[in-house]
Design an enzyme around this catalytic site. Structure first.
Site, PDB file in Angstrom:
ATOM      1  N   SER A  23       0.817  -1.221   0.000  1.00 49.42           N
ATOM      2  CA  SER A  23       0.000   0.000   0.000  1.00 49.42           C
ATOM      3  C   SER A  23       0.847   1.266   0.000  1.00 49.42           C
ATOM      4  O   SER A  23       0.304   2.368  -0.054  1.00 49.42           O
ATOM      5  CB  SER A  23      -0.928   0.012   1.219  1.00 49.42           C
ATOM      6  N   ASN A 110      -2.530  -2.582  13.048  1.00 51.27           N
ATOM      7  CA  ASN A 110      -3.985  -2.411  12.966  1.00 51.27           C
ATOM      8  C   ASN A 110      -4.454  -1.135  13.663  1.00 51.27           C
ATOM      9  O   ASN A 110      -5.249  -0.363  13.115  1.00 51.27           O
ATOM     10  CB  ASN A 110      -4.693  -3.627  13.573  1.00 51.27           C
ATOM     11  N   THR A 155     -39.285  26.083 -12.089  1.00 49.80           N
ATOM     12  CA  THR A 155     -39.629  24.717 -11.683  1.00 49.80           C
ATOM     13  C   THR A 155     -39.734  23.925 -12.978  1.00 49.80           C
ATOM     14  O   THR A 155     -40.189  24.452 -13.997  1.00 49.80           O
ATOM     15  CB  THR A 155     -40.963  24.644 -10.910  1.00 49.80           C
ATOM     16  N   HIS A 156     -39.270  22.695 -12.957  1.00 50.74           N
ATOM     17  CA  HIS A 156     -39.250  21.852 -14.160  1.00 50.74           C
ATOM     18  C   HIS A 156     -38.430  22.502 -15.285  1.00 50.74           C
ATOM     19  O   HIS A 156     -38.663  22.223 -16.463  1.00 50.74           O
ATOM     20  CB  HIS A 156     -40.665  21.546 -14.664  1.00 50.74           C
ATOM     21  N   SER A 277     -11.773  25.904 -27.579  1.00 49.84           N
ATOM     22  CA  SER A 277     -11.899  24.706 -28.409  1.00 49.84           C
ATOM     23  C   SER A 277     -10.709  24.622 -29.357  1.00 49.84           C
ATOM     24  O   SER A 277     -10.194  25.640 -29.825  1.00 49.84           O
ATOM     25  CB  SER A 277     -13.198  24.769 -29.219  1.00 49.84           C
ATOM     26  N   LYS A 283     -15.423  29.491 -29.233  1.00 47.11           N
ATOM     27  CA  LYS A 283     -15.915  28.833 -28.029  1.00 47.11           C
ATOM     28  C   LYS A 283     -15.258  29.358 -26.755  1.00 47.11           C
ATOM     29  O   LYS A 283     -14.069  29.626 -26.704  1.00 47.11           O
ATOM     30  CB  LYS A 283     -15.671  27.316 -28.103  1.00 47.11           C
ATOM     31  N   ASN A 285     -15.760  27.713 -23.102  1.00 45.57           N
ATOM     32  CA  ASN A 285     -16.448  26.619 -22.419  1.00 45.57           C
ATOM     33  C   ASN A 285     -16.299  26.715 -20.893  1.00 45.57           C
ATOM     34  O   ASN A 285     -15.198  26.953 -20.390  1.00 45.57           O
ATOM     35  CB  ASN A 285     -15.888  25.279 -22.886  1.00 45.57           C
ATOM     36  N   GLU A 290     -18.020  22.123 -15.474  1.00 44.98           N
ATOM     37  CA  GLU A 290     -18.325  20.782 -15.987  1.00 44.98           C
ATOM     38  C   GLU A 290     -17.506  19.712 -15.262  1.00 44.98           C
ATOM     39  O   GLU A 290     -18.008  18.617 -14.981  1.00 44.98           O
ATOM     40  CB  GLU A 290     -18.064  20.736 -17.491  1.00 44.98           C
ATOM     41  N   TYR A 317      -9.596  -6.855  12.024  1.00 43.47           N
ATOM     42  CA  TYR A 317      -8.936  -6.329  10.842  1.00 43.47           C
ATOM     43  C   TYR A 317      -8.884  -7.382   9.753  1.00 43.47           C
ATOM     44  O   TYR A 317      -8.662  -8.565  10.010  1.00 43.47           O
ATOM     45  CB  TYR A 317      -7.506  -5.858  11.167  1.00 43.47           C
ATOM     46  N   GLN A 322      -7.359  -2.355   3.452  1.00 46.44           N
ATOM     47  CA  GLN A 322      -6.362  -1.569   2.729  1.00 46.44           C
ATOM     48  C   GLN A 322      -7.030  -0.709   1.660  1.00 46.44           C
ATOM     49  O   GLN A 322      -6.483   0.309   1.228  1.00 46.44           O
ATOM     50  CB  GLN A 322      -5.331  -2.502   2.098  1.00 46.44           C
ATOM     51  N   LYS A 325      -8.291   3.605   1.824  1.00 47.93           N
ATOM     52  CA  LYS A 325      -7.476   4.826   1.795  1.00 47.93           C
ATOM     53  C   LYS A 325      -7.534   5.595   0.488  1.00 47.93           C
ATOM     54  O   LYS A 325      -7.651   6.828   0.492  1.00 47.93           O
ATOM     55  CB  LYS A 325      -6.021   4.493   2.117  1.00 47.93           C
TER      56      LYS A 325
END
Length: 461
Positions: A23, A110, A155-156, A277, A283, A285, A290, A317, A322, A325
């Protein structure tokens, strides 16, 4: 290289299997917490007489040297030593010799790893709380500057009623306030020390768990050693709270993305939070918005991943743990970065106030105002609703709006309608009239902002 736990084994391990089980590629993020925990542990071992003062001094000195090298980025970790705990112990052995082997007295990996993660999350959650607080301040400032900026409420995703832009911002303030409260409340379940629970059953050495917890700044200790080493509820709660937070940020980003579009043109994000772009020169963006919207999915995934890991685990344990994390680290980074970007993006975005307000004049979002007007004159609301609905249908066919209907036509429908109807139908009036607590009325929004400023100030004291 001989394993620090290899006394019981005869066969040699293979490198590719070591790599699969190791790990250290990700848990090296816990190096600082591991050293801090070890420094507290050795101090406790000296206090209880389990180690001599000289042994404790040698170990503490060695750990401090390793800590300094860590901060100077001078440490190299090894796959062969599996995890951060054995890597630190090996580095300590190289620094001070065989006495380093006494550091692990009275504990196990542990309880050691659980302690590291409690320390890590305690720090991260406090940082998340701080960044949410700063973002809430940005929202309040943006709201305060735009109390009388008018926009359509939806709304909607259909125009519903005109609202104050500040009211919209304060809705997100409310969400973020609850998020901050959730993280704050979770601290009491993070602020518990598992150190001294050992592998699962505690230890025969006369350790002082309360003293270790005090040294590490924990407010309490686990009452049950089995629970202490196997509990990952505190990580699940962090991932759950983070998922709710990211959902709120994603909803906000969705609106920003819509508002930036040519169809809306309500806001413009600065170049810092936009990209272009490779093929379309025109563009601009809203990529940062996003990305935050998209990254909410990975945070959800980290939550469900750990829930799935834990659902079938017996006490105490298991190596499966493992897997607790990487998702925690990823979520920590994602949430902290997203909050920073959101605060900057909202603080610097430009509002096209005229376009926003105009969009409430060329629609039927004032239909409720007409229905309320008739109800206030004595017409039953359901009847008023039907009357206005039919009128909206007629206006739609004519290509006009309610404010375009001549007074004589209104009075043919019902003599209850007088010349004051046109003032009633204006967006500004519609907002001003909503005095109910928590509503979009300008006076209510001002009050909400003042309450929020006082709350933010009280959190800083």
């Amino acid at each position: 290289m001989e394993k620090l736990w290899g006394g019981r084994f005869e066969g040699k391990s293979e490198a590719w299997i070591d790599a699969f089980g190791a790990s250290i590629p990700f848990d090296q993020k816990l190096a600082k917490q591991d050293i801090i925990g070890s420094l507290a542990h050795v101090k406790m071992l000296a206090k209880t007489g389990i180690l001599t003062a000289d042994e404790a001094e040698q170990i503490s000195s060695g750990l401090t040297t390793i800590q300094e090298k860590l901060f100077a980025s001078e440490l190299t970790f090894s796959i062969e030593n599996e995890d951060i705990h054995l890597n630190i112990e090996k580095l300590l052995h190289d620094e001070i010799g065989p006495v380093a082997g006494k550091l692990h007295t009275g504990r196990s990996r542990n309880d050691q790893v659980a302690t590291d993660m409690h320390l890590y999350l305690k720090e991260i959650v406090q940082e998340v709380i701080s960044k949410i607080h700063l973002f809430r301040q940005v929202l309040v400032h943006k709201a305060e500057d735009n109390i009388e900026t008018i926009m359509p409420g939806y709304t909607h995703l259909q125009h519903a009623q005109p609202i104050s832009f500040a009211h919209h911002m304060m809705a997100y303030y409310g969400m973020l306030t609850r998020d901050q409260e959730r993280f704050s409340e979770s601290l009491k379940r993070i602020d518990i020390s598992p150190l001294g629970c050992a592998a699962l059953a505690g230890t025969t050495f006369p350790i002082d768990r309360a003293y270790s917890a005090e040294l590490l700044g924990f407010s309490s200790i686990y009452e049950n050693s089995l629970d202490g080493v196997s509990d990952r509820d505190f990580i699940l709660e962090f991932l759950s709270n983070s998922s709710i937070l990211m959902m709120h940020l994603s909803r906000f980003c969705e609106e920003l993305i819509l508002w930036c579009s040519h169809e809306f043109q309500f806001v413009e994000l600065t170049d810092t939070f936009s990209t272009g772009s490779s093929i379309m020169p025109q563009k601009k963006n809203p990529d940062m918005a996003e990305l935050i919207r998209g990254k909410s999915g990975r945070v959800y995934g980290n939550l469900f991943s750990l829930l799935t890991v834990l659902k079938g685990l017996p006490l105490a344990y298991n190596k499966d743990l493992q897997e607790d994390k990487e998702g925690m680290f990823d979520t920590s980074h994602t949430v902290l970065t997203s909050l920073e970007i959101m605060a900057g993006m909202v603080a610097t975005m430009k509002l096209n106030q005229e376009i926003m307000e105009q969009s409430t004049e060329k629609d039927f979002s004032n239909a409720t105002e007409l229905a309320d007007y008739l109800a206030s004159k004595g017409m039953p609301f359901r009847q008023a609703h039907e009357v206005v609905g039919k009128l909206v249908l007629d206006c739609t066919k004519q290509g006009i709006y309610l404010q375009d209907v001549p007074l004589e036509q209104y009075q043919k429908i019902t003599p209850l309608i007088q010349s004051d109807i046109y003032q009633t139908l204006s967006s500004k009036t519609a907002i001003e009239r909503r005095h109910s607590y928590g509503g979009t009325g300008f006076d209510q929004v001002k009050s909400a902002i003042e309450r929020s400023k006082r709350k933010l100030e009280s959190e800083e004291n």
